[in-house]
Design a protein around this motif. Structure first.
Motif, PDB file in Angstrom:
ATOM      1  N   GLN A  42       0.843  -1.190   0.000  1.00  0.00           N
ATOM      2  CA  GLN A  42       0.000   0.000   0.000  1.00  0.00           C
ATOM      3  C   GLN A  42       0.876   1.238   0.000  1.00  0.00           C
ATOM      4  N   HIS A  75      -3.411   3.799  -1.884  1.00  0.00           N
ATOM      5  CA  HIS A  75      -3.548   2.896  -3.019  1.00  0.00           C
ATOM      6  C   HIS A  75      -2.836   1.576  -2.731  1.00  0.00           C
ATOM      7  N   GLY A 133      -5.062  -1.675  -9.367  1.00  0.00           N
ATOM      8  CA  GLY A 133      -3.909  -1.972  -8.532  1.00  0.00           C
ATOM      9  C   GLY A 133      -3.300  -3.333  -8.789  1.00  0.00           C
TER      10      GLY A 133
END
Length: 405
Positions: free
Chosen positions: A176, A180, A201
């Motif tokens: 992370q 995000h 992602g």
């Protein structure tokens, strides 16, 4: 003949000592070696010829009870008693046994408060294995916490630097960054590839030629760019793999400003100051001619001050960011600017537009002198020799300058 008493081995004697109450004892001084017995406290004292009441022959154990300040007997200084509630042994240190402060703690029976400390039957104390349940959070450093009896890392770890014990730093499969989350591919790196994402992602290894789809992708050029595709200029073109694409001329302005004849600034970016210049200022800097035309003072003004009489002849512009005088590119444009001139004996006045030509002189890496002059001939080649007169430049007249550093 002296008087004497002969005592044989079978002679019976009854030896009595001085006796009385304990309060009586405290009022007399026993001779050295003299014994005294208190009938109420049932204690034996011996005299030294000095101490009032004598000294007690022996202290006693005053028993075990929940409250050592009360109970049977009359405790004397030096007597001991056991508090059964606290498993503690006390010695009387002052004359009043009813005050707990007169009893001093001299020992007791000890047990460990938890499994960290162990006390065996011979009173040997040892430290056992320490559980996290017995560790305070205050004893832990930054980024450590207690979780169900175990020391573990906090959910947020604050560090200045991470040093690995080996050559590489192992990362989890997901990472992370800010808010995000990125999930790394499980497959190993293969060939000349790069990490691409699907927008959610999920990262994957992608080949370099799949970065853009040649069938649908378009490249849009920004301001200041000139491009050709197969020799055809365009500002928005499809990316065709067989085409040769050339992008030229990327100019980024260092400063830009636009002035109106009325004195207002329409736009000003990267300009530190603008100082108006008189005719003598301008001629002193650029000399007596501009492109072969003599410099002459005129009644016509490119003057946003609009004062009476001869006006402003130049502008000294200072930028906030230095530029390179050797490679600087300067664009100057005049709008709605005109002049009137004497065409000869008939005094016919003619107007040409555009007729004011900009001229600039680079002073240093932050300053440019801007002025305007009238050309010697018009587009038809007609010689002008103009005499500039007042007027024709109004509130709509403006000029702009853009400096590409």
């Amino acid at each position: 003949m002296s008087k004497s008493i002969e005592i044989f081995e079978n002679t019976l004697l009854k030896l009595l000592v001085r006796s009385g109450t304990d309060s009586d004892r405290k009022t007399i001084t026993l001779d050295t070696g003299e014994l005294g017995y208190t009938t109420d406290a049932k204690r034996l004292f011996i005299g030294d010829g000095v101490t009032l009441g004598g000294k007690i022959v022996g202290n006693i154990y005053n028993g075990s009870r929940p409250d050592i300040t009360s109970g049977a007997g009359t405790p004397m200084i030096g007597d001991i008693a056991f508090n059964s509630n606290t498993s503690s042994l006390y010695r009387l240190s002052s004359t009043n046994p009813t005050l707990l402060t007169n009893w001093e703690l001299i020992g007791g029976v000890y047990t460990g408060a938890n499994s960290t400390i162990k006390i065996n039957s011979t009173n040997m104390i040892s430290v056992c294995a320490i559980s996290a349940f017995n560790i305070s959070q205050d004893a832990l450093g930054n980024s450590l916490t207690l979780n169900s009896g175990r020391v573990t890392l906090s959910s947020t770890i604050v560090v200045n630097q991470i040093n690995t014990g080996t050559t590489f730093l192992a990362l989890p499969s997901a990472l992370q960054i800010n808010t995000h989350t990125y999930k790394f591919p499980s497959s190993p790196l293969s060939g000349d590839t790069f990490l691409a994402t699907d927008g959610s992602g999920n990262l994957r290894w992608s080949n370099i030629n799949t970065f853009l789809s040649a069938a649908s992708a378009k490249v849009t050029l920004g301001s200041g760019l000139t491009a050709t595709v197969n020799g055809v200029p365009t500002s928005n073109f499809s990316l065709i793999t067989s085409a040769n694409v050339t992008i030229n001329g990327l100019f980024i302005p260092t400063a830009h400003t636009t002035f109106t004849q009325a004195g207002s600034s329409v736009r000003s970016v990267g300009i530190a100051s603008v100082v108006t210049q008189t005719f003598s200022d301008v001629s002193g800097i650029i000399g007596s001619t501009i492109n072969g035309l003599p410099v002459e003072e005129s009644l016509s003004r490119f003057d946003y001050a609009r004062t009476a009489g001869p006006g402003v002849y130049g502008y000294l512009i200072t930028t906030t960011t230095p530029f390179n005088p050797a490679s600087v590119v300067i664009d100057i444009n005049a709008k709605n600017a005109a002049y009137v001139y004497d065409a000869g004996p008939n005094n016919l006045f003619k107007t040409f537009s555009p007729v004011l030509v900009p001229f600039y002189n680079i002073r240093n890496s932050t300053q440019i002198l801007v002025t305007f002059y009238v050309p010697k001939s018009n587009a038809s080649g007609e010689s002008l020799n103009p005499t500039i007169t007042t007027g024709y430049n109004n509130i709509n007249t403006r000029f702009s300058i853009t400096i590409y550093g």
